[in-house]
Scaffold this motif. Structure first.
Motif, short mmCIF file in Angstrom:
data_model
loop_
_atom_site.label_atom_id
_atom_site.label_comp_id
_atom_site.label_asym_id
_atom_site.label_seq_id
_atom_site.Cartn_x
_atom_site.Cartn_y
_atom_site.Cartn_z
N LYS A 6 0.81 -1.21 0.00
CA LYS A 6 0.00 0.00 0.00
C LYS A 6 0.85 1.27 0.00
O LYS A 6 0.42 2.31 -0.49
N TYR A 7 2.05 1.18 0.58
CA TYR A 7 2.87 2.39 0.73
C TYR A 7 3.44 2.85 -0.61
O TYR A 7 3.52 4.05 -0.88
N ALA A 8 3.85 1.91 -1.44
CA ALA A 8 4.52 2.28 -2.69
C ALA A 8 4.05 1.39 -3.83
O ALA A 8 3.79 0.20 -3.64
N GLU A 9 3.95 1.95 -5.03
CA GLU A 9 3.56 1.19 -6.22
C GLU A 9 4.70 0.29 -6.68
O GLU A 9 4.47 -0.78 -7.26
N ASP A 10 5.93 0.71 -6.43
CA ASP A 10 7.10 -0.08 -6.82
C ASP A 10 7.19 -1.33 -5.94
O ASP A 10 7.36 -1.24 -4.72
N GLN A 11 7.08 -2.50 -6.55
CA GLN A 11 7.12 -3.75 -5.78
C GLN A 11 8.51 -4.07 -5.25
O GLN A 11 8.66 -4.97 -4.42
N ASN A 12 9.54 -3.37 -5.75
CA ASN A 12 10.89 -3.56 -5.23
C ASN A 12 11.19 -2.63 -4.05
O ASN A 12 12.31 -2.64 -3.52
N TRP A 13 10.21 -1.82 -3.68
CA TRP A 13 10.37 -0.88 -2.57
C TRP A 13 10.79 -1.60 -1.29
O TRP A 13 11.72 -1.16 -0.60
N ALA A 14 10.13 -2.70 -1.00
CA ALA A 14 10.42 -3.44 0.24
C ALA A 14 11.86 -3.96 0.25
O ALA A 14 12.54 -3.91 1.28
N ASN A 15 12.32 -4.46 -0.90
CA ASN A 15 13.70 -4.96 -0.96
C ASN A 15 14.70 -3.84 -0.70
O ASN A 15 15.68 -4.02 0.03
N GLY A 16 14.43 -2.68 -1.31
CA GLY A 16 15.34 -1.55 -1.12
C GLY A 16 15.36 -1.07 0.31
O GLY A 16 16.43 -0.85 0.89
N VAL A 17 14.18 -0.92 0.91
CA VAL A 17 14.09 -0.45 2.29
C VAL A 17 14.75 -1.45 3.23
O VAL A 17 15.49 -1.07 4.16
N SER A 18 14.51 -2.74 2.99
CA SER A 18 15.09 -3.79 3.86
C SER A 18 16.61 -3.76 3.83
O SER A 18 17.27 -3.88 4.86
N LYS A 19 17.17 -3.62 2.64
CA LYS A 19 18.63 -3.59 2.52
C LYS A 19 19.22 -2.35 3.20
O LYS A 19 20.25 -2.42 3.88
N ILE A 20 18.57 -1.21 2.99
CA ILE A 20 19.06 0.02 3.62
C ILE A 20 18.95 -0.07 5.13
O ILE A 20 19.87 0.31 5.86
N PHE A 21 17.84 -0.60 5.60
CA PHE A 21 17.61 -0.75 7.04
C PHE A 21 18.69 -1.64 7.67
O PHE A 21 19.27 -1.31 8.72
N ALA A 22 18.96 -2.77 7.02
CA ALA A 22 19.98 -3.70 7.53
C ALA A 22 21.36 -3.05 7.53
O ALA A 22 22.14 -3.20 8.48
N SER A 23 21.65 -2.29 6.47
CA SER A 23 22.95 -1.62 6.39
C SER A 23 23.09 -0.57 7.48
O SER A 23 24.15 -0.47 8.12
N MET A 24 22.04 0.18 7.73
CA MET A 24 22.10 1.21 8.76
C MET A 24 22.27 0.60 10.15
O MET A 24 23.03 1.10 10.98
N LYS A 25 21.57 -0.51 10.40
CA LYS A 25 21.69 -1.15 11.72
C LYS A 25 23.10 -1.66 11.97
O LYS A 25 23.57 -1.67 13.11
N SER A 26 23.78 -2.07 10.90
CA SER A 26 25.14 -2.59 11.07
C SER A 26 26.16 -1.48 11.29
O SER A 26 27.24 -1.72 11.83
N LYS A 27 25.80 -0.24 10.90
CA LYS A 27 26.75 0.87 10.97
C LYS A 27 26.42 1.90 12.05
O LYS A 27 27.30 2.64 12.48
N VAL A 28 25.16 1.96 12.45
CA VAL A 28 24.76 2.93 13.47
C VAL A 28 24.62 2.20 14.79
O VAL A 28 23.79 1.31 14.94
N GLU A 29 25.44 2.59 15.75
CA GLU A 29 25.46 1.91 17.04
C GLU A 29 24.21 2.23 17.84
O GLU A 29 23.68 3.34 17.78
N ARG A 30 23.80 1.27 18.62
CA ARG A 30 22.69 1.48 19.55
C ARG A 30 23.23 2.04 20.85
O ARG A 30 24.29 1.63 21.31
N THR A 31 22.52 3.01 21.43
CA THR A 31 22.97 3.57 22.70
C THR A 31 22.75 2.58 23.81
O THR A 31 21.84 1.76 23.76
N SER A 32 23.58 2.66 24.82
CA SER A 32 23.46 1.72 25.95
C SER A 32 22.38 2.17 26.89
O SER A 32 21.98 3.31 26.89
#
Length: 376
Positions: A350-376
């Motif tokens: 529903k959010y996007a017409e592009d069916q590859n949207w989820a793949n792109g968001v998922s990859k970016i999300f995973a990349s950000m989690k690996s590079k942006v530290e979580r605060t303690s």
């Protein structure tokens, strides 16, 4: 004056209280735990109210929970408190005096009572006609009448005892006082820990003065299991992230979102709606490549990097507004997800017409989690 985003109570706060009570009172019946949660929430709000008598405090608190928390499903802010107080009997001098004192504390300014009274009556009439943003109008009046800048007064938090490291070079100079200071620091630590525990216990201890009517206590927890309507899995729920690491990541993308007000607006929306902040930023990465500063339209795109309501061209608003709408949209389209269905792919339908949207968001999300530290 308090900043717009200085919340007195957010849905995340309610969720944390609920989790604490469920853990602490696991053996207690569900309806009793619900009473403790509702009672704790009501007293957190009451601590931020003007110094009214208890009856009025309960009345305003019940109104805030009913309208702001349950009906609108939004955080309680100073704005909401002020507008709820306008519904009281302003012909009562005690009510006006208490409200006058509260506004003085919020603004850090001594206000002439007669002028305040005149302004309050004007705002009360506007409230009756359904005018919104009355708190903003009061701030504008204060700024023009008293020439004061906006000041933020955040809600109180539980005290934390943070050990302060001593530099090695200072140790010799401290030796003559070590015994005395050790005793003093020990006593202070005991007092701080005791105060923290006592304060936390006092927030969650059931009170004989419960919200009226009693049915509200039982329905409150059911209506607010976390953020109402939030069916996101835990991995997409809000968690604190290290802002410095996040800024570094965004700067590596030449992103305008690393700057204010964009950075905090997106994080605040994530906190308010219980969504992982990196997930919201990942959406901006997929939609607008994090809004590079080199883009000639960057300042406009940054107002709506989520492309809510089709695109930033069609709906050019503010980052606070677009982040709120994007968050609400994510929650809306995450509902009723079939078992085993990827949550981001489910939102994609529903959010996007592009069916590859989820793949792109998922990859970016995973990349950000690996590079942006979580605060303690």
């Amino acid at each position: 004056m308090p900043a717009d985003e200085a919340f007195v109570l957010t849905p995340i706060d309610v969720r944390k209280i609920r989790q604490y009570v469920q853990h602490k009172y696991e053996a207690m019946p569900q309806d009793k735990r619900a009473e403790i949660v509702a009672d704790a929430v009501s007293r957190i709000i009451q601590k931020q109210l003007p110094p009214f008598e208890d009856r009025l405090k309960r009345e305003v608190t019940a109104r805030l929970i009913r309208t702001t928390v349950l009906e609108r499903q939004m955080p309680v802010r100073s704005d909401d408190i002020f507008e709820a107080c306008l519904g009281l009997d302003l012909a009562d001098a005690n009510v006006v005096t208490s409200l006058h004192k509260w506004v003085e504390e919020q603004s850090g300014t001594q206000l002439e009572w007669s002028l305040f009274r005149i302004q309050l009556d004007k705002l009360a009439k506007k409230a009756e006609s359904g005018t919104a943003d009355l708190w903003e109008q009061l701030k504008e009046w204060l700024a023009s009448e008293y020439r004061i800048e906006g000041k933020s007064k955040a809600a109180p938090e539980l005290a934390e005892v943070i050990p302060l490291p001593v530099q090695p070079s200072l140790i010799p100079a401290l030796k003559p006082y070590r015994r005395k200071q050790t005793l003093v620091y020990s006593l202070l630590s005991i007092m701080l820990v005791g105060a923290s525990l006592l304060y936390g216990w006092s927030l969650l201890r059931p009170s004989p003065n419960k919200l009226q009517p009693p049915v509200t206590l039982q329905s409150f927890e059911k209506a607010m299991p976390a953020v109402a309507g939030n069916e996101l899995p835990d991995e997409l729920r809000y968690t604190d992230v290290d802002k410095e690491s996040l800024v570094d990541f965004l700067n590596s993308k030449d992103s305008l979102l690393a700057e204010q007000p964009y950075l905090d607006a997106i994080i605040d929306a994530a906190r308010t709606f219980d969504i992982h902040p990196l997930f919201l930023f990942a959406i901006t990465g997929q939609e607008q490549a994090f809004v590079p500063r080199s883009n000639k339209q960057a300042m406009k795109i940054a107002n709506n990097p989520f492309n809510v309501f089709y695109s930033w061209k069609d709906y050019n608003t503010t980052i606070h507004d677009s982040a709120r709408i994007a968050s609400q949209t994510v929650l809306k389209w995450s509902k009723d997800r079939p078992e085993g269905k990827d949550p981001i792919a489910w939102i994609n339908r529903k959010y996007a017409e592009d069916q590859n949207w989820a793949n792109g968001v998922s990859k970016i999300f995973a990349s950000m989690k690996s590079k942006v530290e979580r605060t303690s």
